[in-house]
Design a protein around this motif. Structure first.
Motif, PDB file in Angstrom:
ATOM      1  N   GLN A   1      45.519 -25.175 -47.184  1.00 28.01           N
ATOM      2  CA  GLN A   1      44.147 -25.230 -46.677  1.00 28.01           C
ATOM      3  C   GLN A   1      44.141 -25.454 -45.163  1.00 28.01           C
ATOM      4  OE1 GLN A   1      41.947 -28.815 -47.437  1.00 28.01           O
ATOM      5  NE2 GLN A   1      40.020 -27.707 -47.505  1.00 28.01           N
ATOM      6  N   GLU A   2      44.901 -26.424 -44.700  1.00 30.09           N
ATOM      7  CA  GLU A   2      44.900 -26.734 -43.278  1.00 30.09           C
ATOM      8  C   GLU A   2      45.520 -25.597 -42.468  1.00 30.09           C
ATOM      9  OE1 GLU A   2      46.247 -30.312 -40.387  1.00 30.09           O
ATOM     10  OE2 GLU A   2      45.075 -30.711 -42.178  1.00 30.09           O
ATOM     11  N   PHE A   3      46.576 -25.008 -42.969  1.00 29.91           N
ATOM     12  CA  PHE A   3      47.208 -23.890 -42.280  1.00 29.91           C
ATOM     13  C   PHE A   3      46.237 -22.728 -42.129  1.00 29.91           C
ATOM     14  CE2 PHE A   3      49.701 -19.997 -42.115  1.00 29.91           C
ATOM     15  CZ  PHE A   3      50.605 -20.298 -41.104  1.00 29.91           C
ATOM     16  N   ARG A   4      45.569 -22.384 -43.200  1.00 28.61           N
ATOM     17  CA  ARG A   4      44.626 -21.264 -43.148  1.00 28.61           C
ATOM     18  C   ARG A   4      43.407 -21.593 -42.290  1.00 28.61           C
ATOM     19  NH1 ARG A   4      44.273 -17.634 -48.434  1.00 28.61           N
ATOM     20  NH2 ARG A   4      46.486 -17.364 -48.840  1.00 28.61           N
ATOM     21  N   ARG A   5      42.989 -22.856 -42.319  1.00 21.80           N
ATOM     22  CA  ARG A   5      41.870 -23.278 -41.472  1.00 21.80           C
ATOM     23  C   ARG A   5      42.227 -23.114 -39.999  1.00 21.80           C
ATOM     24  NH1 ARG A   5      40.713 -29.058 -42.471  1.00 21.80           N
ATOM     25  NH2 ARG A   5      39.904 -28.338 -44.453  1.00 21.80           N
ATOM     26  N   ASP A   6      43.459 -23.479 -39.658  1.00 15.30           N
ATOM     27  CA  ASP A   6      43.918 -23.338 -38.274  1.00 15.30           C
ATOM     28  C   ASP A   6      43.884 -21.885 -37.823  1.00 15.30           C
ATOM     29  OD1 ASP A   6      44.281 -26.055 -38.129  1.00 15.30           O
ATOM     30  OD2 ASP A   6      46.467 -25.977 -38.178  1.00 15.30           O
TER      31      ASP A   6
ATOM     32  N   GLN B   1      41.787 -19.714 -39.088  1.00 20.62           N
ATOM     33  CA  GLN B   1      40.420 -19.259 -39.360  1.00 20.62           C
ATOM     34  C   GLN B   1      40.371 -18.184 -40.438  1.00 20.62           C
ATOM     35  OE1 GLN B   1      39.201 -18.271 -35.399  1.00 20.62           O
ATOM     36  NE2 GLN B   1      38.926 -20.416 -34.856  1.00 20.62           N
ATOM     37  N   ASP B   2      41.049 -18.465 -41.538  1.00 22.24           N
ATOM     38  CA  ASP B   2      41.067 -17.550 -42.670  1.00 22.24           C
ATOM     39  C   ASP B   2      39.833 -17.825 -43.529  1.00 22.24           C
ATOM     40  OD1 ASP B   2      41.490 -16.107 -44.975  1.00 22.24           O
ATOM     41  OD2 ASP B   2      43.523 -16.841 -45.317  1.00 22.24           O
ATOM     42  N   ALA B   3      38.820 -17.016 -43.360  1.00 26.05           N
ATOM     43  CA  ALA B   3      37.554 -17.206 -44.073  1.00 26.05           C
ATOM     44  C   ALA B   3      37.684 -16.913 -45.556  1.00 26.05           C
ATOM     45  CB  ALA B   3      36.473 -16.318 -43.460  1.00 26.05           C
ATOM     46  N   SER B   4      38.763 -16.247 -45.969  1.00 25.96           N
ATOM     47  CA  SER B   4      38.916 -15.899 -47.384  1.00 25.96           C
ATOM     48  C   SER B   4      39.460 -17.067 -48.208  1.00 25.96           C
ATOM     49  CB  SER B   4      39.849 -14.695 -47.531  1.00 25.96           C
ATOM     50  OG  SER B   4      41.174 -15.053 -47.164  1.00 25.96           O
ATOM     51  N   PHE B   5      39.864 -18.146 -47.559  1.00 21.23           N
ATOM     52  CA  PHE B   5      40.454 -19.280 -48.274  1.00 21.23           C
ATOM     53  C   PHE B   5      39.427 -19.967 -49.164  1.00 21.23           C
ATOM     54  CE2 PHE B   5      41.499 -23.736 -48.798  1.00 21.23           C
ATOM     55  CZ  PHE B   5      42.787 -23.643 -49.299  1.00 21.23           C
ATOM     56  N   LYS B   6      39.788 -20.154 -50.406  1.00 21.17           N
ATOM     57  CA  LYS B   6      38.962 -20.886 -51.377  1.00 21.17           C
ATOM     58  C   LYS B   6      39.825 -21.985 -51.982  1.00 21.17           C
ATOM     59  CE  LYS B   6      35.450 -17.979 -51.135  1.00 21.17           C
ATOM     60  NZ  LYS B   6      35.148 -17.853 -49.731  1.00 21.17           N
ATOM     61  N   LEU B   7      39.505 -23.233 -51.651  1.00 19.68           N
ATOM     62  CA  LEU B   7      40.297 -24.376 -52.091  1.00 19.68           C
ATOM     63  C   LEU B   7      40.512 -24.366 -53.596  1.00 19.68           C
ATOM     64  CD1 LEU B   7      41.724 -27.018 -51.304  1.00 19.68           C
ATOM     65  CD2 LEU B   7      39.538 -28.180 -51.600  1.00 19.68           C
ATOM     66  N   GLU B   8      39.459 -24.140 -54.351  1.00 23.19           N
ATOM     67  CA  GLU B   8      39.564 -24.195 -55.808  1.00 23.19           C
ATOM     68  C   GLU B   8      40.516 -23.131 -56.357  1.00 23.19           C
ATOM     69  OE1 GLU B   8      39.166 -26.391 -58.941  1.00 23.19           O
ATOM     70  OE2 GLU B   8      38.092 -26.861 -57.105  1.00 23.19           O
ATOM     71  N   LYS B   9      40.482 -21.940 -55.783  1.00 18.81           N
ATOM     72  CA  LYS B   9      41.376 -20.871 -56.243  1.00 18.81           C
ATOM     73  C   LYS B   9      42.832 -21.207 -55.959  1.00 18.81           C
ATOM     74  CE  LYS B   9      39.762 -16.493 -56.349  1.00 18.81           C
ATOM     75  NZ  LYS B   9      39.382 -15.178 -55.806  1.00 18.81           N
ATOM     76  N   VAL B  10      43.092 -21.741 -54.782  1.00 17.61           N
ATOM     77  CA  VAL B  10      44.462 -22.101 -54.418  1.00 17.61           C
ATOM     78  C   VAL B  10      44.950 -23.261 -55.285  1.00 17.61           C
ATOM     79  CG1 VAL B  10      45.937 -22.977 -52.555  1.00 17.61           C
ATOM     80  CG2 VAL B  10      44.243 -21.186 -52.103  1.00 17.61           C
ATOM     81  N   LEU B  11      44.096 -24.229 -55.519  1.00 22.41           N
ATOM     82  CA  LEU B  11      44.448 -25.350 -56.385  1.00 22.41           C
ATOM     83  C   LEU B  11      44.793 -24.855 -57.785  1.00 22.41           C
ATOM     84  CD1 LEU B  11      44.713 -28.364 -56.977  1.00 22.41           C
ATOM     85  CD2 LEU B  11      42.223 -28.437 -57.283  1.00 22.41           C
TER      86      LEU B  11
ATOM     87  N   ASP C   1      45.330 -34.634 -34.543  1.00 20.97           N
ATOM     88  CA  ASP C   1      45.647 -33.203 -34.456  1.00 20.97           C
ATOM     89  C   ASP C   1      47.023 -32.941 -33.852  1.00 20.97           C
ATOM     90  OD1 ASP C   1      44.880 -33.982 -31.892  1.00 20.97           O
ATOM     91  OD2 ASP C   1      43.848 -32.098 -31.462  1.00 20.97           O
ATOM     92  N   GLN C   2      47.695 -33.984 -33.340  1.00 24.09           N
ATOM     93  CA  GLN C   2      49.041 -33.811 -32.801  1.00 24.09           C
ATOM     94  C   GLN C   2      50.126 -34.308 -33.745  1.00 24.09           C
ATOM     95  OE1 GLN C   2      49.421 -35.296 -28.811  1.00 24.09           O
ATOM     96  NE2 GLN C   2      47.686 -34.105 -28.081  1.00 24.09           N
ATOM     97  N   ILE C   3      49.735 -34.968 -34.811  1.00 26.81           N
ATOM     98  CA  ILE C   3      50.708 -35.386 -35.818  1.00 26.81           C
ATOM     99  C   ILE C   3      51.145 -34.122 -36.558  1.00 26.81           C
ATOM    100  CG2 ILE C   3      51.018 -36.704 -37.962  1.00 26.81           C
ATOM    101  CD1 ILE C   3      48.995 -38.729 -36.866  1.00 26.81           C
ATOM    102  N   ALA C   4      52.411 -34.036 -36.862  1.00 27.06           N
ATOM    103  CA  ALA C   4      52.913 -32.876 -37.597  1.00 27.06           C
ATOM    104  C   ALA C   4      52.031 -32.643 -38.827  1.00 27.06           C
ATOM    105  CB  ALA C   4      54.362 -33.109 -38.019  1.00 27.06           C
ATOM    106  N   ARG C   5      51.703 -31.402 -39.077  1.00 25.04           N
ATOM    107  CA  ARG C   5      50.773 -31.036 -40.162  1.00 25.04           C
ATOM    108  C   ARG C   5      51.172 -31.683 -41.491  1.00 25.04           C
ATOM    109  NH1 ARG C   5      50.771 -25.572 -39.796  1.00 25.04           N
ATOM    110  NH2 ARG C   5      48.854 -25.518 -38.605  1.00 25.04           N
TER     111      ARG C   5
END
Length: 159
Positions: A19-24, A26-36, A81-85
């Protein structure tokens, strides 16, 4: 059950990391529930406590701003935002379980977070996670926690 919960935390970590990687990016297709669902399906034969995983992922997601507000003052040398992901997500998961979780002893939560940091983080991730979450616990218990985590080298991965 304990190993099941450990695997559940790994699945939650994978989901929140994606989720965080795709947010960075700006992947608008990401759906948390589907990935979960996809991530839980991969381990469907080994995971019984799907509710725990779902609750952890949604809890961390829903309370991210609040969790970051708790974590930031503890490690002032490292803006969130500077701590390793990976470390950032492990910290959020551990803080969520310490502050909002039910039924898991705090020492178990911290130990699990340290194990995740050792397995998936950088060289100093486990020490950093242990120090930060130990302070979160002391603060939650009302124990004076004048110390902050400062001198841990978390610069391995700045993502």
């Amino acid at each position: 059950m304990a190993s099941n919960r450990h695997l559940g935390r790994i699945i939650a970590l994978q989901t929140l990391y994606e989720q965080e990687f795709r947010r960075d990016y700006q992947d608008a297709s990401f759906k948390l529930e589907k990935v979960l669902e996809r991530n839980m399906h991969r381990y469907h034969d080994m995971v019984d406590d799907r509710e725990f995983i779902t609750s952890l992922v949604h809890g961390v997601n829903d309370k991210q701003t609040e969790l970051d507000a708790v974590l930031q003052p503890i490690a002032p040398e490292w803006p969130i935002d500077q701590i390793a992901r990976m470390d950032r997500i492990v910290l959020r998961m551990g803080a969520y379980e310490l502050l909002f979780g039910k039924g898991v002893p705090p020492k178990v939560v911290i130990n699990e977070a340290v194990e995740l940091a050792e397995a998936f983080g950088g060289d100093n991730s486990s020490k950093f996670v242990n120090g930060v979450l130990g302070t979160v616990l002391r603060q939650a218990e009302g124990t004076p926690a004048s110390d902050t985590v400062e001198e841990v080298d978390n610069a391995d991965e700045k993502t």
